[in-house]
Design a protein around this motif. Structure first.
Motif, PDB file in Angstrom:
ATOM      1  N   GLN A 287      67.427  64.635  96.552  1.00  0.00           N
ATOM      2  CA  GLN A 287      66.184  64.601  95.782  1.00  0.00           C
ATOM      3  C   GLN A 287      66.369  63.724  94.558  1.00  0.00           C
ATOM      4  O   GLN A 287      67.496  63.441  94.125  1.00  0.00           O
ATOM      5  N   GLY A 288      65.264  63.280  94.009  1.00  0.00           N
ATOM      6  CA  GLY A 288      65.305  62.419  92.839  1.00  0.00           C
ATOM      7  C   GLY A 288      63.908  62.182  92.299  1.00  0.00           C
ATOM      8  O   GLY A 288      62.959  62.905  92.628  1.00  0.00           O
ATOM      9  N   PHE A 289      63.771  61.145  91.455  1.00  0.00           N
ATOM     10  CA  PHE A 289      62.512  60.856  90.783  1.00  0.00           C
ATOM     11  C   PHE A 289      62.176  59.375  90.883  1.00  0.00           C
ATOM     12  O   PHE A 289      63.064  58.531  90.983  1.00  0.00           O
ATOM     13  N   VAL A 290      60.881  59.083  90.828  1.00  0.00           N
ATOM     14  CA  VAL A 290      60.415  57.702  90.723  1.00  0.00           C
ATOM     15  C   VAL A 290      59.265  57.679  89.734  1.00  0.00           C
ATOM     16  O   VAL A 290      58.447  58.602  89.689  1.00  0.00           O
ATOM     17  N   GLY A 291      59.217  56.627  88.921  1.00  0.00           N
ATOM     18  CA  GLY A 291      58.113  56.444  87.983  1.00  0.00           C
ATOM     19  C   GLY A 291      57.102  55.477  88.561  1.00  0.00           C
ATOM     20  O   GLY A 291      57.434  54.334  88.868  1.00  0.00           O
ATOM     21  N   ASP A 380      60.442  52.250  82.968  1.00  0.00           N
ATOM     22  CA  ASP A 380      61.827  52.628  83.242  1.00  0.00           C
ATOM     23  C   ASP A 380      61.940  54.141  83.185  1.00  0.00           C
ATOM     24  O   ASP A 380      61.235  54.802  82.418  1.00  0.00           O
ATOM     25  N   ILE A 381      62.814  54.680  84.036  1.00  0.00           N
ATOM     26  CA  ILE A 381      63.201  56.085  83.946  1.00  0.00           C
ATOM     27  C   ILE A 381      64.713  56.154  84.065  1.00  0.00           C
ATOM     28  O   ILE A 381      65.344  55.251  84.627  1.00  0.00           O
ATOM     29  N   LEU A 382      65.303  57.226  83.551  1.00  0.00           N
ATOM     30  CA  LEU A 382      66.758  57.339  83.520  1.00  0.00           C
ATOM     31  C   LEU A 382      67.152  58.807  83.517  1.00  0.00           C
ATOM     32  O   LEU A 382      66.523  59.624  82.832  1.00  0.00           O
ATOM     33  N   LEU A 383      68.184  59.139  84.270  1.00  0.00           N
ATOM     34  CA  LEU A 383      68.730  60.491  84.303  1.00  0.00           C
ATOM     35  C   LEU A 383      70.066  60.541  83.578  1.00  0.00           C
ATOM     36  O   LEU A 383      70.918  59.669  83.774  1.00  0.00           O
ATOM     37  N   SER A 384      70.268  61.568  82.759  1.00  0.00           N
ATOM     38  CA  SER A 384      71.594  61.766  82.167  1.00  0.00           C
ATOM     39  C   SER A 384      72.578  62.117  83.274  1.00  0.00           C
ATOM     40  O   SER A 384      72.204  62.616  84.338  1.00  0.00           O
ATOM     41  N   LEU A 385      73.852  61.859  83.041  1.00  0.00           N
ATOM     42  CA  LEU A 385      74.856  62.029  84.093  1.00  0.00           C
ATOM     43  C   LEU A 385      75.046  63.478  84.514  1.00  0.00           C
ATOM     44  O   LEU A 385      75.548  63.741  85.609  1.00  0.00           O
ATOM     45  N   ASP A 386      74.639  64.421  83.674  1.00  0.00           N
ATOM     46  CA  ASP A 386      74.707  65.832  84.073  1.00  0.00           C
ATOM     47  C   ASP A 386      73.409  66.286  84.737  1.00  0.00           C
ATOM     48  O   ASP A 386      73.245  67.479  85.027  1.00  0.00           O
ATOM     49  N   ASP A 387      72.504  65.337  84.982  1.00  0.00           N
ATOM     50  CA  ASP A 387      71.216  65.624  85.632  1.00  0.00           C
ATOM     51  C   ASP A 387      70.367  66.628  84.866  1.00  0.00           C
ATOM     52  O   ASP A 387      69.498  67.277  85.434  1.00  0.00           O
ATOM     53  N   TYR A 389      68.606  65.817  81.749  1.00  0.00           N
ATOM     54  CA  TYR A 389      67.456  65.196  81.106  1.00  0.00           C
ATOM     55  C   TYR A 389      66.996  63.955  81.869  1.00  0.00           C
ATOM     56  O   TYR A 389      67.798  63.142  82.322  1.00  0.00           O
ATOM     57  N   LEU A 390      65.673  63.834  81.963  1.00  0.00           N
ATOM     58  CA  LEU A 390      65.030  62.638  82.491  1.00  0.00           C
ATOM     59  C   LEU A 390      64.295  61.965  81.344  1.00  0.00           C
ATOM     60  O   LEU A 390      63.563  62.615  80.593  1.00  0.00           O
ATOM     61  N   TYR A 391      64.499  60.648  81.210  1.00  0.00           N
ATOM     62  CA  TYR A 391      63.846  59.869  80.164  1.00  0.00           C
ATOM     63  C   TYR A 391      62.831  58.928  80.798  1.00  0.00           C
ATOM     64  O   TYR A 391      63.126  58.263  81.797  1.00  0.00           O
ATOM     65  N   VAL A 392      61.636  58.887  80.207  1.00  0.00           N
ATOM     66  CA  VAL A 392      60.539  58.084  80.739  1.00  0.00           C
ATOM     67  C   VAL A 392      60.063  57.137  79.642  1.00  0.00           C
ATOM     68  O   VAL A 392      59.689  57.575  78.548  1.00  0.00           O
ATOM     69  N   SER A 393      60.075  55.849  79.944  1.00  0.00           N
ATOM     70  CA  SER A 393      59.687  54.829  78.975  1.00  0.00           C
ATOM     71  C   SER A 393      58.277  54.336  79.286  1.00  0.00           C
ATOM     72  O   SER A 393      58.010  53.823  80.373  1.00  0.00           O
ATOM     73  N   ASN A 394      57.364  54.504  78.330  1.00  0.00           N
ATOM     74  CA  ASN A 394      55.965  54.084  78.479  1.00  0.00           C
ATOM     75  C   ASN A 394      55.729  52.826  77.644  1.00  0.00           C
ATOM     76  O   ASN A 394      55.549  52.896  76.425  1.00  0.00           O
ATOM     77  N   TRP A 395      55.708  51.690  78.314  1.00  0.00           N
ATOM     78  CA  TRP A 395      55.730  50.396  77.630  1.00  0.00           C
ATOM     79  C   TRP A 395      54.441  50.117  76.865  1.00  0.00           C
ATOM     80  O   TRP A 395      54.479  49.577  75.751  1.00  0.00           O
ATOM     81  N   LEU A 396      53.295  50.451  77.436  1.00  0.00           N
ATOM     82  CA  LEU A 396      52.027  50.160  76.765  1.00  0.00           C
ATOM     83  C   LEU A 396      51.631  51.248  75.772  1.00  0.00           C
ATOM     84  O   LEU A 396      51.122  50.952  74.698  1.00  0.00           O
TER      85      LEU A 396
END
Length: 565
Positions: A287-291, A380-387, A389-396
């Protein structure tokens, strides 16, 4: 092919002069293992603090070559926070973009695997691939190999190259967005350790569009995503092209071992332009995530025969990042499992994967902009190595949002920080149409000083600030775009360029004034994001003129470059 000074660019030699592309005398055999870390938690707990960053610098007018910068991020050094080296490429107009490695943690179990020596730099516009030797002298990398676009088109029939990952077997794998003629086609390129073209990863399968990919060998899976028609996006963004089918909305799932394409999963209108895709770092997780960039929602994808994931298929907790009180509401999710979006909760031989929205971000009603509503635009999205936290970057919209995904089916809003955005950059010309209760929440945030330096420590509000934050007297330009997290999860580095054609359209000030790199500190215990008021690398002050800054890499691997098996 003249070299540009500041670093020599010799004719690329054979980096690993051996007959087999999967072995090399330049290996980690003396270490009794390959490069990288045994597990993601090993990297998280034992990995060293980053000391150098590698960032591509893109020349927007193509008057001189793009180059790779090395930034010193060791606080004990007198050059901390400065560019200490510039490596120009030998050609004009490449559009350096993303990067990867010739060898990474997916090769850890193989003591004969090549060392992590080459930073692999595919180019989006020209379709060539550079290999930069960062091992011989990490502070002053040199150009070591080049895969030319003519060879790539001839042997593999591919162009518009994007994401690069190393393969456990020794090849370098690169996603492509176009065929030899530049028409849209999603496929994958294989290169050997000398960056010689091996051919396509899959000889017969192509998706309508290409973009990102991530593989998970332990569950025999790979997932790929879609941007759009390169003949369209390379000229800027036209909303009419979305309606005309020139942009994607699908994830494609592949069997890793057989390379067989097994399922196209259409995310529909809630999943327009799915870009960055991330499996959980734990290699046994299916499982995982997509933005979804344009729709601005985060989907969780999962295999339906995955015991840990199947229970949450029919209903999941959807978190609204626009919820000022951080409340969550359990709703019946839109679960997509086939190209016709038929809901299902059981796996079949041909439809084993499903996806649902777990973070929904509404478009904001605005006045003074080109459209009546402003999409957050997840880039962009990013997961911390311990899974965790998920970070979501909103450019606009201009914010980075932090979610606790300890339970991937129920993300919890943990932090937010504003780093610019369309409203903040408009000097009052663009305003958000808000309700009275929204205004009260925004005022409370302003009172607590949370706009620029505390992010979401208090009640979170998705109403953008009217002005951008400043760092060392410099007003931040554009919006947050590429992000990279330290191995321990405590530092988040942020650049602000998406793609030169889109930068020019949405944030013209980036073209004239350049990009920048800033640092955000992370509260890994309770959540929360804080902008470092003393760290900025201003690419607008480059010796030969302003440039753009894109993806960030560490010499030893990071949260978006390394995959575990």
């Amino acid at each position: 092919m003249p070299a540009i000074s500041e670093s020599s660019t010799p004719s690329p030699p054979d980096l690993f002069p051996v007959s087999s592309s999967t072995s090399s005398p330049k290996s980690c055999a003396r270490c009794k293992h390959g490069p990288g870390y045994a597990t993601p938690l090993d990297a998280f707990r034992k990995g060293p603090r980053e000391e150098l960053l590698y960032i591509p610098a893109i020349v927007p007018d193509k008057s001189r070559p793009d180059y790779l910068v090395t930034v010193d991020v060791n606080p004990s050094n007198p050059t901390y926070g400065q560019i200490i080296h510039r490596l120009p490429m030998p050609y004009l107009g490449d559009e350096l973009h993303h990067s990867g490695w010739n060898s990474c943690s997916s090769c850890f179990l193989d003591p004969s695997a090549p060392a992590r020596r080459l930073l692999v730099l595919p180019t989006l516009n020209s379709g060539r691939v550079y290999g930069v030797d960062v091992l011989s002298d990490p502070r002053a990398p040199t150009l070591a190999a080049v895969a030319e676009p003519e060879a790539i088109r001839k042997v593999a029939g591919q162009s518009y190259l994007h994401t690069s990952h190393c393969e456990p077997g020794g090849h370098v794998m690169v996603s492509s967005l176009g065929n030899a003629e530049g028409e849209p086609a999603g496929t994958f390129l294989l290169l050997d350790q000398n960056l010689q073209v091996v051919g396509p990863w899959n000889e017969s399968e192509r998706t309508p569009f290409g973009y990102d990919f991530w593989y998970q060998p332990r569950v025999d899976a790979m997932v790929s995503s879609e941007w759009g028609d390169p003949r369209k996006f390379s000229c800027g963004f036209d909303p009419a092209d979305v309606a005309d089918g020139k942009y994607g909305s699908r994830l494609t799932f592949w069997e890793w071992r057989s390379k067989r394409r097994i399922q196209d999963l259409d995310l529909g209108k809630e999943g327009l332009i799915p870009l960055e895709v991330r499996f959980l770092h734990e290699p046994s997780e299916a499982q995982g995530f997509v933005g979804a960039a344009l729709s601005s929602n985060v989907f969780r994808f999962h295999r339906l025969d995955n015991p840990a994931a199947a229970a949450a298929t029919a209903a999941a907790t959807v978190v609204s990042s626009d919820d000022d009180k951080r409340s969550t509401s359990t709703t019946t999710s839109t679960t997509t499992s086939t190209t016709t979006s038929t809901p299902t909760s059981t796996a079949t031989a041909t439809q084993p994967w499903a996806a649902e929205v777990v973070v929904r971000q509404e478009w904001q009603k605005v006045e003074g902009w080109v459209l009546p509503e402003l999409p957050p635009l997840i880039t962009d999205i990013l997961l911390s190595l311990d899974d965790k936290y998920l970070y979501v970057s909103n450019w606009l919209r201009g914010d980075i949002v932090q979610y606790d995904v300890s339970d991937p089916t129920r993300p919890k809003l943990a932090g937010r920080i504003w780093l610019g955005g369309v409203v903040a950059q408009s000097a009052g010309k663009v305003t958000v149409v808000v309700q009275e209760d929204d205004k009260a929440a925004a005022a409370a945030d302003e009172e607590e000083g949370s706009r620029n330096f505390k992010g979401a420590d208090s009640a979170a509000s998705s109403i953008p600030p009217s002005t951008p934050p400043e760092v060392k007297g410099t007003s931040l330009r554009g919006g947050p775009q590429m992000i990279q997290l330290s191995l321990d999860g405590k530092r988040l580095y942020v650049t602000n360029s998406l793609y030169s054609a889109w930068d020019r359209q949405f944030y013209p000030d980036l073209i004239t004034s350049g990009g920048h790199l800033v640092l955000v500190h992370v509260d890994t215990e309770n959540g929360g994001l804080t902008l470092d008021p003393d760290f900025i690398v201003d690419f607008g002050k480059e010796p030969e003129g302003p440039v753009l800054a894109h993806e960030i890499r560490y010499p030893g691997g990071d949260c978006s470059s390394d995959i575990w098996i």
